[in-house]
Design an enzyme around this catalytic site. Structure first.
Site, PDB file in Angstrom:
ATOM      1  N   GLU A  56      65.457 -41.472 -34.533  1.00  0.00           N
ATOM      2  CA  GLU A  56      65.905 -42.607 -33.708  1.00  0.00           C
ATOM      3  C   GLU A  56      65.378 -42.430 -32.282  1.00  0.00           C
ATOM      4  O   GLU A  56      66.141 -42.194 -31.334  1.00  0.00           O
ATOM      5  CB  GLU A  56      67.448 -42.666 -33.746  1.00  0.00           C
ATOM      6  N   SER A  98      69.356 -47.937 -36.386  1.00  0.00           N
ATOM      7  CA  SER A  98      70.734 -48.427 -36.352  1.00  0.00           C
ATOM      8  C   SER A  98      71.158 -48.818 -34.944  1.00  0.00           C
ATOM      9  O   SER A  98      72.169 -49.492 -34.793  1.00  0.00           O
ATOM     10  CB  SER A  98      71.700 -47.413 -36.961  1.00  0.00           C
ATOM     11  N   HIS A 148      68.228 -52.856 -42.214  1.00  0.00           N
ATOM     12  CA  HIS A 148      69.177 -51.786 -41.888  1.00  0.00           C
ATOM     13  C   HIS A 148      70.020 -51.424 -43.100  1.00  0.00           C
ATOM     14  O   HIS A 148      70.845 -52.215 -43.558  1.00  0.00           O
ATOM     15  CB  HIS A 148      70.064 -52.260 -40.717  1.00  0.00           C
TER      16      HIS A 148
HETATM   17  P1  NAD Z   1      66.670 -37.814 -40.510  1.00  0.00           P
HETATM   18  O1  NAD Z   1      66.579 -36.980 -39.318  1.00  0.00           O
HETATM   19  O2  NAD Z   1      67.414 -37.333 -41.695  1.00  0.00           O
HETATM   20  O3  NAD Z   1      65.202 -38.186 -41.016  1.00  0.00           O
HETATM   21  C1  NAD Z   1      64.139 -38.535 -40.181  1.00  0.00           C
HETATM   22  C2  NAD Z   1      62.870 -38.064 -40.858  1.00  0.00           C
HETATM   23  O4  NAD Z   1      61.747 -38.582 -40.164  1.00  0.00           O
HETATM   24  C3  NAD Z   1      62.700 -36.534 -40.876  1.00  0.00           C
HETATM   25  O5  NAD Z   1      62.448 -36.112 -42.184  1.00  0.00           O
HETATM   26  C4  NAD Z   1      61.509 -36.298 -39.982  1.00  0.00           C
HETATM   27  O6  NAD Z   1      60.744 -35.189 -40.374  1.00  0.00           O
HETATM   28  C5  NAD Z   1      60.748 -37.589 -40.152  1.00  0.00           C
HETATM   29  N1  NAD Z   1      59.826 -37.847 -39.055  1.00  0.00           N
HETATM   30  C6  NAD Z   1      60.014 -37.669 -37.739  1.00  0.00           C
HETATM   31  N2  NAD Z   1      58.909 -38.007 -37.048  1.00  0.00           N
HETATM   32  C7  NAD Z   1      57.997 -38.414 -37.949  1.00  0.00           C
HETATM   33  C8  NAD Z   1      56.653 -38.875 -37.856  1.00  0.00           C
HETATM   34  N3  NAD Z   1      56.053 -39.000 -36.699  1.00  0.00           N
HETATM   35  N4  NAD Z   1      56.009 -39.205 -38.993  1.00  0.00           N
HETATM   36  C9  NAD Z   1      56.628 -39.080 -40.176  1.00  0.00           C
HETATM   37  N5  NAD Z   1      57.889 -38.644 -40.323  1.00  0.00           N
HETATM   38  C10 NAD Z   1      58.570 -38.307 -39.216  1.00  0.00           C
HETATM   39  O7  NAD Z   1      67.255 -39.215 -40.006  1.00  0.00           O
HETATM   40  P2  NAD Z   1      67.986 -40.348 -40.850  1.00  0.00           P
HETATM   41  O8  NAD Z   1      69.435 -40.144 -40.779  1.00  0.00           O
HETATM   42  O9  NAD Z   1      67.330 -40.505 -42.155  1.00  0.00           O
HETATM   43  O10 NAD Z   1      67.681 -41.628 -39.941  1.00  0.00           O
HETATM   44  C11 NAD Z   1      66.412 -42.229 -39.912  1.00  0.00           C
HETATM   45  C12 NAD Z   1      66.522 -43.595 -39.257  1.00  0.00           C
HETATM   46  O11 NAD Z   1      67.492 -44.386 -39.957  1.00  0.00           O
HETATM   47  C13 NAD Z   1      66.964 -43.573 -37.812  1.00  0.00           C
HETATM   48  O12 NAD Z   1      66.322 -44.632 -37.144  1.00  0.00           O
HETATM   49  C14 NAD Z   1      68.451 -43.875 -37.915  1.00  0.00           C
HETATM   50  O13 NAD Z   1      68.972 -44.464 -36.759  1.00  0.00           O
HETATM   51  C15 NAD Z   1      68.478 -44.844 -39.048  1.00  0.00           C
HETATM   52  N6  NAD Z   1      69.754 -44.960 -39.766  1.00  0.00           N
HETATM   53  C16 NAD Z   1      70.499 -43.853 -40.036  1.00  0.00           C
HETATM   54  C17 NAD Z   1      71.693 -43.989 -40.726  1.00  0.00           C
HETATM   55  C18 NAD Z   1      72.539 -42.785 -41.053  1.00  0.00           C
HETATM   56  O14 NAD Z   1      73.676 -42.955 -41.479  1.00  0.00           O
HETATM   57  N7  NAD Z   1      72.006 -41.599 -40.899  1.00  0.00           N
HETATM   58  C19 NAD Z   1      72.121 -45.259 -41.149  1.00  0.00           C
HETATM   59  C20 NAD Z   1      71.321 -46.361 -40.889  1.00  0.00           C
HETATM   60  C21 NAD Z   1      70.140 -46.200 -40.200  1.00  0.00           C
END
Ligand code: NAD
Length: 731
Positions: free
Chosen positions: A416, A443, A464
């Site tokens: 994020e 998010s 989302h």
């Molecule tokens: P996470 O940290 O589990 O996963 C993020 C992944 O992105 C990691 O595996 C990381 O290695 C990878 N990454 C980072 N930089 C990168 C790049 N340059 N190229 C390729 N891969 C890269 O995070 P998450 O919880 O899966 O969240 C991801 C997104 O989803 C965020 O934007 C978050 O706000 C959104 N989101 C999260 C939730 C939640 O409940 N966790 C819910 C809805 C939306």
């Protein structure tokens, strides 16, 4: 109207084929039932007819009662709506009872004509209640068929005799999973449970039914409850075994529903009271309780949100009218928690997925998530080895952006961080086709800001997901300032492919669901800080039908995430930031390492497996309970209005454009008291004048966050509700 077709063969067996025109699934209406009755009358009066088979002209038997009829039952313009509903249900009962007695002499129980049901496929609701009134139920051996009484799932109960017949057929205990939980079974399981009588090869269905009709004896037509000396299986309420069942069931229902779902209690009352009297009186009791439930606004609201409107949204009620945009090849950027989940649900729906992460090992781990879910499915017998390898075969884990070539949709789920997101947007857009759509799963970050990194902002959109992706049913689609119609259509078609429910909203802080849930969590933590006892806060929420109290929900989503969001929001809002008092609680908990369930320590204590043990005893030290505790209603109003007013503001500001999305999204997205049908339905139930008076009171006592939105005040003035305003606008 012809929903039923009647014919008699040379052997004297009449066949009534249910085949509602222009519908893929049969549904029952009062007019349909009148037609059925006329055919039954004809068959019973015709000396040349020996018996009757009721079957379907479609692959399935029936989906149930037309829910539009039920949803409008209580709203009919009449001096006595309850009386009208009672009369209509009594009519349904009279037709089914006529089928069951089939012209037999009421004293000798002789001389009736056999009537059987032959079910080619799914038979739900009245689609099973009608067969239950027949003398024998044959089902085709069709593994895809679902048989059962799912009414309880939409806030009503089987009220066309199913409750009375099934509890007498199986006993209260045996019938409980089917009546109280709406359990559905395939034909073989339905037979072994005693729901139906025979499962036969599909090709033999009508022949076997006919064979039975031609050989049935008088005694075969008499239902156990019409025979002399009938005793309720498992014992009636005053029998020692029956007593245990009913006491247990009553406790279980109150425990599960917290008393907010009127249908479950009414169902149990109908079974209990019905078990004490003869069958026809029991049917009357069932009719009364069913009328009672249909007249409750909760039933109307639940049917409207959880069935009619949910389905309308899934079918694309708000989809731009442009051609098919089904996704063929999906690119997922970021194989973390969300990306891995998205890759799995897409591959499971038959879409090829390229799953990208910065490191190959991380991309593989993301694919491993899908493997884990499939393995669990295999253990439960729901997934075959072939299906597993097919789904896994569709996911390509890689670090190579060139693999995104040919993707028609990209969903980005990297960290994020606007910089990281901008970088992956540019890298992907360099490879994907010019007409591909790019979506972000952010998010908290505004879509319009992230779209600045895109060379084609009209093809940039928010999709989302909620966590865990494979379990949560809602997907929020967010339009940025420049998002075009094709991007919306693509997102909606994708959500339809993965069989989730979409809502489409405009771009604003936290979009819709998170925007409404955060005030709920914050109100809980505010009260804790004020000295309201945590058990009072949590129980007040549950007694309103919220699945989790606000403190438990903070524990689930974690306090450090709360702290992160608070910091970012404060940075974005500056002096206007309203939640400083809540932050004291959040940061205080984080400082003590009480990060929530994942740390096995939050507002609650947990054991090492993460099982919740109880509220943390140390809370009282940090937030000493005040000597004066508020009354339950005040706590409930604070928690409910915190959410509902935010939903109204989202509508007022044009973030939401359709209250149906607001209601369905609230129930599926964050579990807003499902019995209410969602925040707009709930406010309609309260009535705008009362809702405004509560807001005025809460505003005076607790601050401007409870100020009634102008839209609500206008409704209080005009005497309108959200749904009648919508109906009149549509008209
Ligand atoms: P996470 O940290 O589990 O996963 C993020 C992944 O992105 C990691 O595996 C990381 O290695 C990878 N990454 C980072 N930089 C990168 C790049 N340059 N190229 C390729 N891969 C890269 O995070 P998450 O919880 O899966 O969240 C991801 C997104 O989803 C965020 O934007 C978050 O706000 C959104 N989101 C999260 C939730 C939640 O409940 N966790 C819910 C809805 C939306």
């Amino acid at each position: 109207m012809t929903d039923f077709h009647y014919s008699v063969d040379p052997d004297g067996v009449a066949t009534i084929i249910w085949d509602v025109a222009k519908k893929s699934m049969n549904v029952m209406t009062i007019e349909g039932l009148q037609e059925l009755e006329a055919h039954i009358d004809t068959a019973l009066a015709d000396d040349g007819v020996k018996g009757v088979i009721i079957t379907s002209g479609k692959p399935d038997f029936a989906g149930g009662m037309d829910l539009n009829v039920l949803a409008s039952a209580s709203g009919a313009a009449s001096d006595d709506p309850a009386g009208d509903v009672f009369t209509a249900i009594s009519y349904i009962h009279s037709v089914l009872r006529k089928i069951e007695r089939a012209g037999m002499d009421p004293k000798t129980l002789k001389g009736g004509k056999p009537i059987v049901a032959a079910l080619p496929g799914t038979a739900l609701g009245i689609g099973l209640e009608l067969p239950l009134a027949c003398h024998r139920i044959f089902a085709a051996d069709n593994q895809k068929a679902k048989i059962g009484l799912p009414e309880i799932m939409v806030g009503i109960f089987p009220g066309a005799g199913g409750t009375t017949r099934l509890s007498r057929k199986m006993g209260a205990m045996g019938a409980a999973p089917f009546l109280l939980e709406g359990k559905l079974s395939d034909p073989k399981k339905a037979k072994s449970a005693g729901l139906i009588d025979e499962v036969v090869p599909a090709a033999d269905l009508l022949a076997r039914a006919k064979e039975w009709v031609l050989s049935a004896k008088d005694a075969d037509l008499v239902k156990p409850w019409d025979a002399k000396g009938f005793k309720m299986p498992g014992g009636a309420p005053y029998h020692p075994a029956g007593f245990m069942t009913f006491v247990g069931a009553s406790a279980m229902i109150n425990g599960k529903t917290n008393g907010v779902y009127p249908a479950a209690k009414a169902l149990l009352s109908a079974v209990y009271e019905g078990a004490l009297v003869p069958f026809d009186t029991a049917l009357k009791i069932e009719t009364r309780w069913f009328t009672h439930v249909l007249m409750n606004p909760s039933a109307t609201a639940m049917i409207r949100s959880l069935f009619i409107n949910k389905e309308a949204l899934e079918k694309g009620a708000n989809r731009p009218a442009i051609g098919d945009e089904k996704v063929v090849k999906l690119g997922v950027l970021g194989a973390g928690m969300m990306g891995a989940g998205i890759a799995y649900v897409a591959a499971n729906a038959g879409i090829d997925v390229v799953l990208i992460d910065a490191e190959q090992a991380a991309a593989e781990r993301g694919k491993g998530y899908a493997e884990g879910v499939l393995d669990k499915g295999m253990k439960r017998g729901k997934v075959s080895e072939a299906k597993k390898s097919e789904v896994l075969g569709r996911i390509l884990p890689t670090t190579d952006y060139a693999a995104l070539e040919g993707c028609d949709l990209i969903i980005e789920a990297v960290f994020e961080d606007p910089k990281v997101k901008a970088e992956v947007t540019a890298r992907a857009e360099a490879v994907i086709p010019k007409d591909a759509i790019f979506a972000t799963n952010t998010s908290t970050l505004p879509i319009s800001d992230l779209a600045k990194a895109s060379a084609r902002p009209d093809q940039f959109i928010g999709i989302h997901f909620f966590s865990p992706v494979d379990k949560m049913l809602l997907v929020e689609i967010i339009k940025g300032r420049e998002t075009g119609e094709r991007a919306v259509a693509k997102a909606l078609d994708f959500v339809r492919q993965i069989r989730k429910t979409p809502i489409v909203v405009n771009d604003a802080r936290f979009f819709y669901a998170n925007r409404c849930i955060i005030p709920y969590l914050n109100e809980g933590m505010r009260m804790l800080r004020e000295g309201v006892r945590p058990a009072l806060i949590e129980n007040a929420a549950k007694l309103m039908g919220m699945p989790l109290g606000p403190l438990q929900l903070v524990d689930e989503t974690s306090l450090d995430l709360g702290a992160k969001i608070a910091r970012a929001t404060r940075a974005a809002m500056g002096d206007a930031y309203p939640d400083g008092d809540v932050d004291e609680v959040v940061f205080g908990m984080v400082d003590q390492g009480r990060l929530g369930r994942k740390a096995q320590a939050g507002f609650y204590d947990y054991d090492e497996k993460g099982k919740r043990l109880g509220l943390w005893a140390g809370l009282a030290g940090y937030f000493p309970p005040a000597a004066d505790q508020p009354d339950l209603i005040t706590v409930q109003h604070r928690l409910m209005f915190a959410q509902a007013l935010e939903a109204v503001r989202a509508l007022e500001e044009g973030v939401l454009t359709d209250i149906r999305e607001g209601d369905v999204g609230a129930i599926l997205g964050w579990g807003f008291a499902p019995w209410s049908g969602g925040p707009f339905s709930w406010l309609d139930m309260l009535g705008a004048p009362f809702a405004v008076s509560v807001c005025d009171d809460l505003e005076a006592r607790f601050g401007p966050r409870f100020k009634a939105p102008q839209m609500l005040r206008d409704m209080a003035e005009s005497g309108r509700g959200f749904y009648d305003s919508r109906a009149s606008k549509a008209a």
